[in-house]
Write an enzyme that holds these catalytic residues in place. Structure first.
Site, PDB file in Angstrom:
ATOM      1  CG  HIS A  53      -5.849   1.888   5.433  1.00 19.46           C
ATOM      2  ND1 HIS A  53      -5.412   2.872   6.297  1.00 19.46           N
ATOM      3  CD2 HIS A  53      -4.804   1.047   5.256  1.00 19.46           C
ATOM      4  CE1 HIS A  53      -4.152   2.620   6.615  1.00 19.46           C
ATOM      5  NE2 HIS A  53      -3.758   1.518   6.002  1.00 19.46           N
ATOM      6  CD  GLU A  66      -3.347  -2.449   7.476  1.00 17.78           C
ATOM      7  OE1 GLU A  66      -2.298  -2.729   6.902  1.00 17.78           O
ATOM      8  OE2 GLU A  66      -3.941  -1.369   7.326  1.00 17.78           O
ATOM      9  CG  ASN A  70      -1.732   1.207   1.416  1.00 20.71           C
ATOM     10  OD1 ASN A  70      -1.832   2.028   0.502  1.00 20.71           O
ATOM     11  ND2 ASN A  70      -2.336   1.353   2.594  1.00 20.71           N
ATOM     12  CD1 TRP A  71       3.272   0.940  -3.000  1.00 21.09           C
ATOM     13  CD2 TRP A  71       3.466   2.229  -4.828  1.00 21.09           C
ATOM     14  NE1 TRP A  71       3.940   0.225  -3.961  1.00 21.09           N
ATOM     15  CE2 TRP A  71       4.074   0.987  -5.085  1.00 21.09           C
ATOM     16  CE3 TRP A  71       3.455   3.201  -5.831  1.00 21.09           C
ATOM     17  CZ2 TRP A  71       4.672   0.688  -6.327  1.00 21.09           C
ATOM     18  CZ3 TRP A  71       4.052   2.909  -7.061  1.00 21.09           C
ATOM     19  CH2 TRP A  71       4.645   1.670  -7.290  1.00 21.09           C
ATOM     20  CE  LYS A  72      -0.235   3.305   4.743  1.00 26.84           C
ATOM     21  NZ  LYS A  72      -0.108   3.406   6.180  1.00 26.84           N
ATOM     22  CD  GLU A 102      -2.916   5.546   6.762  1.00 28.60           C
ATOM     23  OE1 GLU A 102      -2.943   5.563   5.520  1.00 28.60           O
ATOM     24  OE2 GLU A 102      -1.965   5.075   7.426  1.00 28.60           O
ATOM     25  N   GLY A 156       2.664   2.390  10.835  1.00 33.99           N
ATOM     26  CA  GLY A 156       3.618   3.480  10.654  1.00 33.99           C
ATOM     27  C   GLY A 156       4.331   3.889  11.936  1.00 33.99           C
ATOM     28  N   GLY A 170       2.862  -1.081   4.324  1.00 33.93           N
ATOM     29  CA  GLY A 170       2.908   0.348   3.999  1.00 33.93           C
ATOM     30  C   GLY A 170       4.335   0.779   3.745  1.00 33.93           C
ATOM     31  N   GLY A 171       4.968   1.358   4.761  1.00 33.22           N
ATOM     32  CA  GLY A 171       6.306   1.942   4.624  1.00 33.22           C
ATOM     33  C   GLY A 171       7.308   1.049   3.903  1.00 33.22           C
ATOM     34  CB  SER A 207       5.385  -1.616  12.130  1.00 27.87           C
ATOM     35  OG  SER A 207       5.018  -0.255  12.324  1.00 27.87           O
TER      36      SER A 207
HETATM   37  P1  PGA Z   1       2.908   0.378   7.709  1.00 26.97           P
HETATM   38  O1  PGA Z   1       1.426   0.565   7.106  1.00 26.97           O
HETATM   39  O2  PGA Z   1       3.453  -0.892   7.129  1.00 26.97           O
HETATM   40  O3  PGA Z   1       3.661   1.605   7.241  1.00 26.97           O
HETATM   41  O4  PGA Z   1       2.775   0.319   9.184  1.00 26.97           O
HETATM   42  C1  PGA Z   1       0.572  -0.531   6.927  1.00 26.97           C
HETATM   43  C2  PGA Z   1      -0.726  -0.062   6.336  1.00 26.97           C
HETATM   44  O5  PGA Z   1      -1.232   0.996   6.739  1.00 26.97           O
HETATM   45  O6  PGA Z   1      -1.307  -0.731   5.451  1.00 26.97           O
END
Ligand code: PGA
Length: 254
Positions: free
Chosen positions: A99, A171, A12-14, A101, A177, A238-239, A217
């Site tokens: 998600h 998640e 997930n590149w966000k 967010e 993050g 994500g990251g 993470s």
């Molecule tokens: P993260 O994000 O790996 O940066 O913690 C995961 C996500 O939000 O899908």
């Protein structure tokens, strides 16, 4: 022993990467991808990048494209929005919904998510559906029922054939993050609970076939341990999905 479930690692590149940077990253991932391992690798770049990344993934068996969001209507006067049909038309196979967010910053609640789920399935997209609790809920102790409540509210109206097209992604918000990952035991506990609830609603055999991802993470250093848990079938990253080597290393962690 291998179970019968599909293993998936999704990036997930966000809201990261310009178009050129995104193409470069996708290109690096495609060249490093080892397709014979039976793991499905999914890339979820921003909307702008979808078509071009989709073209890069097109001939690659075992890789697919996902949107990060879609609107709940098929089309219409919704300035700035993108529909499930549009994603499908550029080759997306999945869309990420639910998600944290989106829930937190864009006010997406269970009712809206239910509408998005229905629309996406109707448009022919499969779904990566995220659920997870805040630190407050975790520390309050009621996290298992909180998270299964999110899943029930947005998904349990679906019939079995539709639910089969939904991949769950647990998640925990406190791990996204933050560098603070859930322990393998914490992930396993939630995944087993989600599978139990799936079993109660759709039958145990069905639940056994459903892929459940962990996200928060997840990185090359902890992916192996997380993915070795009996009910963890891969990750939503994500990251660490923004660096090709890290992401590829996670894809090889089964
Ligand atoms: P993260 O994000 O790996 O940066 O913690 C995961 C996500 O939000 O899908």
């Amino acid at each position: 022993m291998q179970n019968q479930r599909k293993q998936i690692v999704a990036g997930n590149w966000k809201m990261h990467k310009t178009f050129e940077e995104g193409l470069e990253l996708a290109g690096q991932i495609v060249s490093g991808f080892e397709g014979d391992k039976g793991v499905e690798v999914v890339l979820a770049p921003p909307f702008i990048h979808q078509k071009a990344v989709g073209e890069l993934l097109a001939g690659v068996e075992g890789m697919s494209l996902a949107g990060q969001n879609c609107h709940q209507e098929a089309f219409g006067a919704y300035t700035g929005e993108v529909s499930a049909e549009m994603l499908r038309s550029v080759g997306a196979r999945y869309v990420i919904l639910g998600h944290s967010e989106r829930r937190q910053y864009f006010g997406e609640d269970d009712e809206l998510l239910r509408a998005k789920v229905d629309r996406a399935l109707e448009a022919g997209l499969d779904i990566i559906f995220c659920c997870g609790e805040s630190l407050e809920v975790r520390e309050g102790g009621d996290f298992l029922s909180f998270v299964t409540g999110q899943v029930e509210a947005a998904l349990f109206h679906l019939e079995e054939s539709s639910m089969a097209r939904v991949v769950l992604a647990y998640e925990p918000i406190w791990a996204i993050g933050t560098g603070r990952t859930a322990s393998p035991e914490q992930a396993q506990e939630m995944h087993a609970h989600l599978r139990k609830k799936l079993g109660e609603r759709y039958g145990v055999a069905f639940a056994e076939r459903q892929t459940i991802l962990y996200g928060g993470s997840c990185k090359p250093t902890n992916a192996k341990e997380l993915f070795s848990q009996p009910d963890v079938d891969g990750g939503l990253i994500g990251g660490a999905s923004l660096v090709a080597e890290d992401f590829l290393s996670i894809c090889r962690s089964f």
